[in-house]
Enzyme design. Structure first.
Site, short mmCIF file in Angstrom:
data_model
loop_
_atom_site.label_atom_id
_atom_site.label_comp_id
_atom_site.label_asym_id
_atom_site.label_seq_id
_atom_site.Cartn_x
_atom_site.Cartn_y
_atom_site.Cartn_z
N HIS A 86 38.00 38.70 36.97
CA HIS A 86 38.24 37.29 37.31
C HIS A 86 38.50 36.50 36.04
O HIS A 86 39.41 35.68 35.99
CB HIS A 86 37.03 36.72 38.05
CG HIS A 86 37.17 35.27 38.41
ND1 HIS A 86 36.83 34.25 37.55
CD2 HIS A 86 37.65 34.67 39.53
CE1 HIS A 86 37.06 33.10 38.13
NE2 HIS A 86 37.56 33.32 39.33
N HIS A 87 37.69 36.73 35.02
CA HIS A 87 37.96 36.14 33.71
C HIS A 87 37.19 36.92 32.64
O HIS A 87 36.28 37.69 32.95
CB HIS A 87 37.59 34.65 33.66
CG HIS A 87 36.12 34.36 33.66
ND1 HIS A 87 35.45 33.92 34.77
CD2 HIS A 87 35.19 34.43 32.68
CE1 HIS A 87 34.17 33.74 34.49
NE2 HIS A 87 33.98 34.04 33.21
N GLN A 160 32.31 39.01 27.42
CA GLN A 160 31.81 38.86 28.79
C GLN A 160 32.97 39.09 29.76
O GLN A 160 34.05 38.51 29.61
CB GLN A 160 31.26 37.45 29.02
CG GLN A 160 30.71 37.23 30.43
CD GLN A 160 30.42 35.77 30.72
OE1 GLN A 160 31.32 34.96 30.89
NE2 GLN A 160 29.13 35.42 30.75
N HIS A 162 33.81 39.05 33.91
CA HIS A 162 33.40 38.72 35.28
C HIS A 162 34.29 39.56 36.21
O HIS A 162 35.50 39.38 36.24
CB HIS A 162 33.60 37.23 35.53
CG HIS A 162 33.38 36.80 36.95
ND1 HIS A 162 33.78 35.55 37.40
CD2 HIS A 162 32.82 37.43 38.02
CE1 HIS A 162 33.47 35.44 38.68
NE2 HIS A 162 32.89 36.56 39.08
N HIS A 231 40.76 25.96 33.45
CA HIS A 231 40.11 26.97 34.28
C HIS A 231 39.41 26.30 35.45
O HIS A 231 38.55 25.44 35.28
CB HIS A 231 39.09 27.77 33.48
CG HIS A 231 38.38 28.81 34.32
ND1 HIS A 231 39.01 29.92 34.81
CD2 HIS A 231 37.10 28.88 34.76
CE1 HIS A 231 38.15 30.64 35.52
NE2 HIS A 231 36.98 30.02 35.51
N HIS A 233 38.50 27.62 39.89
CA HIS A 233 38.64 28.70 40.86
C HIS A 233 39.70 28.27 41.88
O HIS A 233 40.71 27.71 41.50
CB HIS A 233 37.30 29.04 41.47
CG HIS A 233 36.32 29.59 40.47
ND1 HIS A 233 34.99 29.83 40.75
CD2 HIS A 233 36.47 29.94 39.17
CE1 HIS A 233 34.38 30.32 39.69
NE2 HIS A 233 35.25 30.38 38.71
N MET A 306 34.54 26.02 39.27
CA MET A 306 34.33 25.67 37.87
C MET A 306 35.37 24.63 37.49
O MET A 306 36.48 24.61 38.06
CB MET A 306 34.45 26.88 36.95
CG MET A 306 33.27 27.82 36.97
SD MET A 306 33.38 29.10 35.69
CE MET A 306 31.84 29.97 35.96
#
Length: 353
Positions: A86-87, A160, A162, A231, A233, A306
């Site tokens: 997703h990111h 990170q 996701h 950014h 969703h 977000m």
């Protein structure tokens, strides 16, 4: 510690990966320059063949950077697809969130019970790079670099990821999503930094909502924005960011950048050549459109929302980047631009592309 250093991982993986220099990027609307091959090297910061078991999992993996050598990150090449990730975010840390090779790092998100849970950074967290929606590679402008290792405060970098879907891992296939870091040991005269703007809050059912945030620059530094990234969703339609200055007793709004967050969430060139200095305000808005019959809140999963606006900038390396790394508001229904008495008369096209 399970954490491998910048140098150790390069040596360990050298027989499987090779250095490359030329790659696609989009900055200032055209292809930039590629430094000489002997000056630029590549480090692969990738997930170490992990097996995420559920969608909405957040995994983190760190590298320790050689504290005896100053490095400068000058480009980023993603190794991921939006069908899986997703990111992705790269965090610079003084200390990583864990000394494990991989850990859960999404608060209130799905977690793998076999792994420990921690934040991406234990100390000194700052965003270096972000990717989503199949965004292409990024090359920084000439002479600009993120200072890491050596005398910098960034002694670790945490990746990170996701995971939006785990369908492709059903048969036991493992994942190595991540980012190829382009770096040099040649000192760059301009230090790169990122200011992350965002909100909390909620979007009511069947509504149009403005999620807004703003912060004043209080440091005696001059920064030069050169790229921005948006950014959200699913509900985001337009994200815009502005410099707000007081001129002749009026607020003057100047666009930094505006984009549809459903497009590739890359770093785009800024709309105007401007600087930010002490006393200026940065303001951002996410325009959300909900056709849902329920309230959508800011959160970590794809079903949540977000609202983020990233400003990537450079500053003279002698003064360094801003100590301020984040600018967040509580969001609707508790915060809007008109909550502040110095944010009057925003542009009427702030929610229009």
């Amino acid at each position: 510690m399970a954490v491998l250093s910048f140098v150790q991982r390069n040596l360990l993986r050298s027989k499987f990966f090779w250095h490359f220099v030329c790659f696609a990027f989009f900055i200032h609307g055209q292809q930039g320059f590629a430094q000489e091959q002997e000056e630029i090297e590549t480090f692969d910061l990738l997930m170490p063949n992990v097996l995420p078991k559920k969608a909405e999992t957040y995994f983190c993996t760190p590298i320790r950077i050689d504290s005896d050598t100053d490095y400068y990150l000058v480009g980023f090449v993603p190794n991921a697809t939006m069908e899986t990730a997703h990111h992705m975010l790269l965090y610079g840390c003084e200390e990583p969130g864990s000394d494990e090779e991989v850990w859960n790092c999404g608060e209130m998100a799905v977690k793998d019970p076999s792994l420990k849970s921690a934040e991406p950074c234990k100390k000194g967290a700052q965003v270096i790079y972000a990717w989503a929606h199949d965004a292409p590679a990024l090359q920084l402008p000439p002479g600009v670099g993120f200072h890491v290792g050596g005398r910098s405060k960034i002694q670790y970098i945490t990746l990170q990821v996701h995971y939006a879907s785990v369908d492709r891992f059903a048969g036991g296939l493992r994942d190595d999503s991540g980012v190829f870091l382009k770096y040099t040991t040649i000192r760059q005269p301009k230090s790169a930094g990122v200011l992350l703007m965002g909100t909390g809050g909620r979007v009511s059912a069947n509504s149009v909502e403005y999620m807004e945030t703003a912060c004043k620059i209080n440091e005696d530094k001059v920064i030069h924005p050169f790229a921005f990234r948006t950014h959200t969703h699913a509900l985001g339609r337009v994200v815009s960011g502005y410099k707000v200055s007081r001129v002749n007793r009026r607020d003057e709004w100047k666009l930094i950048g505006k984009q549809d967050p459903q497009l590739p969430q890359m770093f785009y060139p800024v709309a105007n050549n401007l600087t930010l200095s002490k006393g200026d305000t940065v303001a951002a808005r996410c325009t959300m459109v909900s056709n849902r019959n329920w309230v959508t809140r800011i959160g970590m999963t794809g079903a949540d929302e977000m609202c983020n606006f990233y400003i990537m900038y450079w500053a003279d390396s002698r003064k360094g980047v801003l100590d301020q790394k984040h600018c967040f508001s509580s969001g609707p229904p508790n915060y809007y631009w008109d909550t502040e008495d110095y944010l009057m008369n925003p542009p009427i096209d702030a929610s229009q592309l």
